[in-house]
Design an enzyme around this catalytic site. Structure first.
Site, PDB file in Angstrom:
ATOM      1  N   PRO A   2     164.325  36.890  27.540  1.00 58.83           N
ATOM      2  CA  PRO A   2     165.597  37.623  27.504  1.00 58.83           C
ATOM      3  C   PRO A   2     166.493  37.128  26.379  1.00 58.83           C
ATOM      4  O   PRO A   2     166.626  35.925  26.171  1.00 58.83           O
ATOM      5  CB  PRO A   2     166.222  37.335  28.875  1.00 58.83           C
ATOM      6  CG  PRO A   2     165.489  36.192  29.439  1.00 58.83           C
ATOM      7  CD  PRO A   2     164.183  36.071  28.739  1.00 58.83           C
ATOM      8  N   GLU A   3     167.070  38.054  25.644  1.00 62.28           N
ATOM      9  CA  GLU A   3     168.030  37.693  24.609  1.00 62.28           C
ATOM     10  C   GLU A   3     169.444  37.892  25.165  1.00 62.28           C
ATOM     11  O   GLU A   3     169.618  38.302  26.301  1.00 62.28           O
ATOM     12  CB  GLU A   3     167.788  38.538  23.352  1.00 62.28           C
ATOM     13  CG  GLU A   3     166.428  38.228  22.735  1.00 62.28           C
ATOM     14  CD  GLU A   3     166.346  38.639  21.272  1.00 62.28           C
ATOM     15  OE1 GLU A   3     167.401  38.766  20.625  1.00 62.28           O
ATOM     16  OE2 GLU A   3     165.224  38.823  20.785  1.00 62.28           O
ATOM     17  N   HIS A 104     156.639  32.331  42.904  1.00 63.19           N
ATOM     18  CA  HIS A 104     157.392  31.767  41.781  1.00 63.19           C
ATOM     19  C   HIS A 104     158.901  31.730  42.030  1.00 63.19           C
ATOM     20  O   HIS A 104     159.677  31.518  41.114  1.00 63.19           O
ATOM     21  CB  HIS A 104     157.087  32.538  40.498  1.00 63.19           C
ATOM     22  CG  HIS A 104     155.655  32.449  40.070  1.00 63.19           C
ATOM     23  ND1 HIS A 104     155.046  31.250  39.790  1.00 63.19           N
ATOM     24  CD2 HIS A 104     154.714  33.400  39.901  1.00 63.19           C
ATOM     25  CE1 HIS A 104     153.779  31.472  39.464  1.00 63.19           C
ATOM     26  NE2 HIS A 104     153.552  32.770  39.529  1.00 63.19           N
TER      27      HIS A 104
END
Ligand SMILES: [Zn+2]
Length: 281
Positions: A2-3, A104
């Protein structure tokens, strides 16, 4: 990975679900992610009310009534999942398509309204930590971060001074989190294309008097590209088709009068995409 726009999108999507809510239970699985979980993590969160959810660069900061801040970095594969009334959803989901696997889930929070919030991270490069709220911006995570890429954050003279000292390429500089925080590989290529700047251009050349207009254009474009990628609602959105150069190698330049073809070239181990015709060196 993710940016910055994705992280802001996630922050905006999370905030209405979290602000003002009390954490009634917290749990961690394992000993940590990229760094160990803070000591007594679950106990420190239990009973805390989340005041607001803010962001600095790619860090999400949840301010707690206990005068601590919950600091979250999504790393490569960090995601949030919420469960409420038997429904599961991902706030601010972006171009992730694969379903999350509960194995997870590393951190889970139960809120007073019955919402379960799970932090899921397949590769565990993320960060979840607690810091005294008054010192969070001086924490090791945040104190060395570069300028925030907003119109107020990207002060022309500050950027010019930072750029003047750099011989590395402008692409490398845009990716350097100590200069401007939050730009990743995808948006660096898009920004440089839109500002018509060659990714290999040595950064200090943009600090000259002659380049003042170019530098102003670069700063404006940076803010525009990142803001355009943020959506107010946090709906799942795919941005890939809106990219002009990223993963468009071989395609015709989107500028009709240009006639160039998008080229892919490796730069500092990362792929750069650019039009060699309208992004002159
Ligand atoms: Zn072109």
């Amino acid at each position: 990975m993710p940016e910055l726009p994705e992280v802001e999108n996630i922050r905006r999507a999370l905030e209405p679900h979290l602000a003002g809510k009390k954490v009634v239970r917290a749990a961690v699985r394992g000993t940590g992610l990229r760094v160990p979980f803070p000591t007594h993590f679950a106990e420190r969160l239990k009973g805390a009310t989340i005041r607001q959810v803010s962001r600095r660069a790619k860090y999400i900061i949840a301010e707690l009534s206990t005068e601590e801040a919950l600091l979250v970095h999504l790393g490569m594969t960090g995601r949030w999942r919420m469960e409420r009334d038997g429904k599961s959803f991902e706030p601010g989901a972006f171009y992730y398509q694969s379903p999350m696997q509960p194995k997870h889930d590393h951190v889970t929070l139960m809120l007073e309204d019955g919402t379960l919030l799970a932090y899921n991270d397949t590769r565990r490069f993320g960060v979840i930590d607690l810091h005294p709220l008054s010192e969070v911006y001086q924490s090791t995570y945040l104190r060395n971060l570069g300028l925030e890429p907003t119109l107020e954050g990207l002060d022309f003279e500050k950027v010019r001074a930072l750029f003047a000292a750099r011989r590395s390429s402008i692409k490398a500089t845009l990716l350097d989190q100590k200069v401007i925080a939050g730009i990743g590989n995808i948006y660096a290529s898009e920004i440089l294309y839109r500002a018509k700047i060659h990714p290999f251009l040595p950064t200090h050349l943009l600090s000259s008097k002659r380049s003042a207009d170019k530098l102003k254009l670069l700063l404006r474009t940076t803010v525009e590209v990142l803001e355009n990628a943020v959506y107010p609602t946090g709906e799942p959105i795919t941005l890939r088709d809106e990219f002009k150069v990223y993963e468009k190698a071989g395609r015709a330049c989107a500028r009709r009068d240009c006639g160039g073809r998008i080229r892919k070239q490796t730069q500092n181990g990362r792929s750069s995409y650019f039009c060699p015709r309208c992004q002159k060196r």
